[in-house]
Design an enzyme around this catalytic site. Structure first.
Site, short mmCIF file in Angstrom:
data_model
loop_
_atom_site.label_atom_id
_atom_site.label_comp_id
_atom_site.label_asym_id
_atom_site.label_seq_id
_atom_site.Cartn_x
_atom_site.Cartn_y
_atom_site.Cartn_z
N LYS A 1 -3.99 0.53 9.23
CA LYS A 1 -5.29 0.21 9.84
C LYS A 1 -5.10 -0.86 10.91
CE LYS A 1 -7.75 1.00 5.46
NZ LYS A 1 -8.48 0.37 4.33
N THR B 1 -13.58 -5.80 2.11
CA THR B 1 -12.64 -6.74 2.72
C THR B 1 -13.31 -8.05 3.09
OG1 THR B 1 -11.84 -4.69 3.74
CG2 THR B 1 -10.62 -6.66 4.22
N LYS C 1 -12.73 -3.60 10.76
CA LYS C 1 -13.17 -4.30 9.53
C LYS C 1 -12.20 -5.42 9.20
CE LYS C 1 -10.14 -2.81 6.34
NZ LYS C 1 -9.39 -3.64 5.37
N ARG D 1 -6.10 -9.73 2.46
CA ARG D 1 -5.22 -10.62 3.20
C ARG D 1 -5.91 -11.15 4.45
NH1 ARG D 1 -1.15 -6.65 2.33
NH2 ARG D 1 -2.55 -5.42 3.59
N ASN D 2 -6.66 -10.26 5.12
CA ASN D 2 -7.34 -10.70 6.35
C ASN D 2 -8.38 -11.78 6.04
OD1 ASN D 2 -6.50 -8.88 8.77
ND2 ASN D 2 -6.68 -7.50 7.03
N GLU E 1 -3.48 -7.21 9.33
CA GLU E 1 -3.53 -6.44 10.59
C GLU E 1 -4.59 -6.96 11.57
OE1 GLU E 1 -1.02 -2.64 10.00
OE2 GLU E 1 -1.53 -4.06 11.58
N PHE F 1 0.80 -1.22 0.00
CA PHE F 1 0.00 0.00 0.00
C PHE F 1 0.84 1.27 0.00
CE2 PHE F 1 -3.71 2.65 1.54
CZ PHE F 1 -4.42 2.49 0.36
N GLY F 2 2.00 1.19 0.67
CA GLY F 2 2.90 2.34 0.60
C GLY F 2 3.30 2.60 -0.84
N1 NAI Z 1 -2.35 -3.62 0.93
C1 NAI Z 1 -3.52 -3.02 0.87
O1 NAI Z 1 -4.35 -3.28 -0.02
C2 NAI Z 1 -3.88 -2.01 1.90
C3 NAI Z 1 -3.15 -1.90 3.08
N2 NAI Z 1 -3.51 -0.95 4.00
C4 NAI Z 1 -2.74 -0.82 5.24
O2 NAI Z 1 -1.43 -0.35 4.94
C5 NAI Z 1 -0.56 -0.73 6.00
C6 NAI Z 1 0.72 -1.25 5.38
O3 NAI Z 1 0.43 -2.52 4.87
P1 NAI Z 1 0.87 -3.01 3.40
O4 NAI Z 1 1.45 -1.91 2.60
O5 NAI Z 1 -0.30 -3.74 2.86
O6 NAI Z 1 2.08 -3.96 3.80
P2 NAI Z 1 2.44 -5.34 3.10
O7 NAI Z 1 1.58 -6.38 3.74
O8 NAI Z 1 2.36 -5.18 1.64
O9 NAI Z 1 3.97 -5.54 3.53
C7 NAI Z 1 4.32 -5.52 4.87
C8 NAI Z 1 5.11 -4.22 5.07
O10 NAI Z 1 5.47 -4.15 6.45
C9 NAI Z 1 6.86 -3.87 6.53
N3 NAI Z 1 7.39 -4.38 7.78
C10 NAI Z 1 7.36 -5.64 8.23
N4 NAI Z 1 8.00 -5.72 9.41
C11 NAI Z 1 8.43 -4.47 9.69
C12 NAI Z 1 9.15 -3.88 10.75
N5 NAI Z 1 9.55 -4.63 11.79
N6 NAI Z 1 9.43 -2.58 10.72
C13 NAI Z 1 9.04 -1.82 9.69
N7 NAI Z 1 8.34 -2.30 8.65
C14 NAI Z 1 8.04 -3.62 8.66
C15 NAI Z 1 7.45 -4.59 5.33
O11 NAI Z 1 8.74 -4.10 5.05
C16 NAI Z 1 6.42 -4.21 4.28
O12 NAI Z 1 6.69 -2.91 3.81
C17 NAI Z 1 -1.32 -1.75 6.85
O13 NAI Z 1 -1.76 -1.17 8.05
C18 NAI Z 1 -2.52 -2.11 5.97
O14 NAI Z 1 -3.67 -2.45 6.73
C19 NAI Z 1 -4.56 -0.09 3.81
C20 NAI Z 1 -5.32 -0.17 2.66
C21 NAI Z 1 -5.04 -1.13 1.65
O1 13P Z 2 -7.66 -2.36 3.91
C1 13P Z 2 -7.63 -2.92 2.83
C2 13P Z 2 -8.51 -2.49 1.70
O2 13P Z 2 -9.24 -1.34 2.01
C3 13P Z 2 -6.77 -4.11 2.59
O3 13P Z 2 -7.36 -5.17 3.27
P1 13P Z 2 -6.44 -6.40 3.68
O4 13P Z 2 -5.38 -5.85 4.62
O5 13P Z 2 -7.38 -7.38 4.32
O6 13P Z 2 -5.81 -6.91 2.41
#
Ligand code: NAI
Ligand code: 13P
Length: 352
Positions: A127, A268, A211, A275-276, A301, A31-32
């Protein structure tokens, strides 16, 4: 008078993007990366710097414009670069998008407290609720930095892959500072992304965190192949439980029924990209949690947030049978089938 408001908003919109030269993204996960790309597409000369930990992924992004660990089928715009250096990443950034998983955010934020200027707004997209403290990101950020920091919270139905694919997406930008919420609206809004605004930070954060727990429950129903009736009843019950807790914590009804609440719950709970939800499906199929988590490099998460919800239910004296059952299954106190049996045999109630 209407044309002047539209003109002003359009002028402001150009102004926010115009005055932004660099944005840093904390966390180079899916997401980043996706939100960094969404910003980079807004303005060709906008410098979007991803702060990563992995030097190899960093090199791949800078040399081939591909994040070889997350979303590796996508070529990133050339104005997206990566670094492992905190100082280099933060230098000159006017905004910081925070996309580090919640349970790792405190340590990360503590590591940058001395480098991040106190006036750079943090836009959190993470989240979840912090294990041990039960804090939302809006509480973790000042606590970890040891100071107040301007902050906004972006949430809603937004799978990273679909943002990367330029599929239409809607999110909500929440901030106690209405102007900052509007600035985030203008920074991210595009023909592919609609951005609502609100000052209801608690509602947006609680809905976004809970959620994920409900999505695990939905996955369990899917994994047990219980059918559409069961799925619909479960999601409806989960919506009620999120409403009961969120309202006790001060959330606005409009938020709960909006993009960060109902919108993200539907995405979700029913979207196979979650993923959840995927963790829940595998739990329903009988896999062990440790094996499920070991097989993925992505965060779910809800797995850590579920335990925090049990504490919140106790603190706010609200019964959350579905959300707390998820914690029981994750802790191994109940298996998936036992959890369904327990819920189905709860006393019959009047709807509220
Ligand atoms: N992927 C998606 O579709 C969405 C994700 N989010 C939220 O974005 C946030 C980031 O999740 P994603 O980008 O999906 O991550 P990801 O699940 O794609 O990858 C995990 C990330 O966490 C990092 N990480 C793991 N251990 C770490 C540590 N000890 N210190 C620092 N970083 C660490 C990894 O380097 C990687 O960047 C979460 O809270 C997620 O709920 C929100 C909306 C959509
Ligand atoms: O928050 C998300 C979409 O809005 C991503 O959901 P998941 O972390 O369950 O993949």
């Amino acid at each position: 008078m209407r044309w002047s408001r539209v003109f002003r908003e359009r002028t402001d919109s150009v102004c926010v993007l115009q005055r932004t030269d660099k944005v840093v993204v904390f966390g180079g996960g899916s997401f980043g990366t996706a939100m960094g790309v969404a910003l980079a597409r807004q303005k060709r000369d906008l410098n979007v710097t991803l702060l990563l930990r992995d030097p190899y992924v960093c090199k791949d992004i800078n040399n081939t414009h591909v994040n070889t660990r997350y979303l590796k089928d996508h070529v990133l715009p050339e104005n997206v670069t990566a670094t492992t250096s905190l100082a280099e990443a933060i230098a000159g950034a006017q905004y910081a998008v925070h996309a580090v998983p919640v349970q790792h955010s405190r340590a990360f934020l503590q590591s940058i407290a001395g480098i991040l200027p106190p006036d750079v707004p943090i836009i959190s997209v993470s989240k979840g609720l912090e294990v041990g403290t039960g804090k939302m990101m809006s509480e973790v950020i000042p606590s970890a930095l040891g100071r107040k920091q301007p902050a906004a919270f972006l949430s809603g139905p937004s799978f990273a892959k679909e943002v990367m694919d330029l599929r239409p997406t809607g999110v909500v930008a929440a901030s106690r500072d209405p102007q900052l919420a509007r600035d985030m609206q203008q920074l991210f809004a595009s023909p592919f992304m609609r951005v609502n605004t609100t000052t209801d930070v608690i509602g947006v954060e609680i809905c976004g965190a809970l959620k994920n727990v409900l999505a695990i429950a939905a996955g369990i129903v899917e994994g047990l192949d219980l059918g559409h009736n069961a799925m619909a009843a479960l999601v409806a019950q989960g919506c009620s439980e999120i409403r009961w807790l969120a309202e006790k914590m001060g959330a606005k009804p409009a938020t709960i029924s909006g993009l960060s609440g109902l919108g993200d719950i539907m995405l979700t709970c029913y979207g196979s990209l979650s993923r959840n939800r995927s963790v829940g499906v595998k739990l329903g199929q009988g896999l062990k949690l440790e094996d499920i988590l070991a097989a993925s490099n992505q965060v779910a998460e809800g797995v850590t947030t579920a335990g925090v919800v049990v504490g919140l239910a106790r603190k706010y004296r609200v019964s959350l049978p579905v959300l707390t059952a998820v914690a029981q299954v994750l802790d191994g106190n109940l298996n998936a089938k036992e959890a369904v049996y327990e819920i189905m045999n709860l006393p019959q109630i009047e709807e509220r």
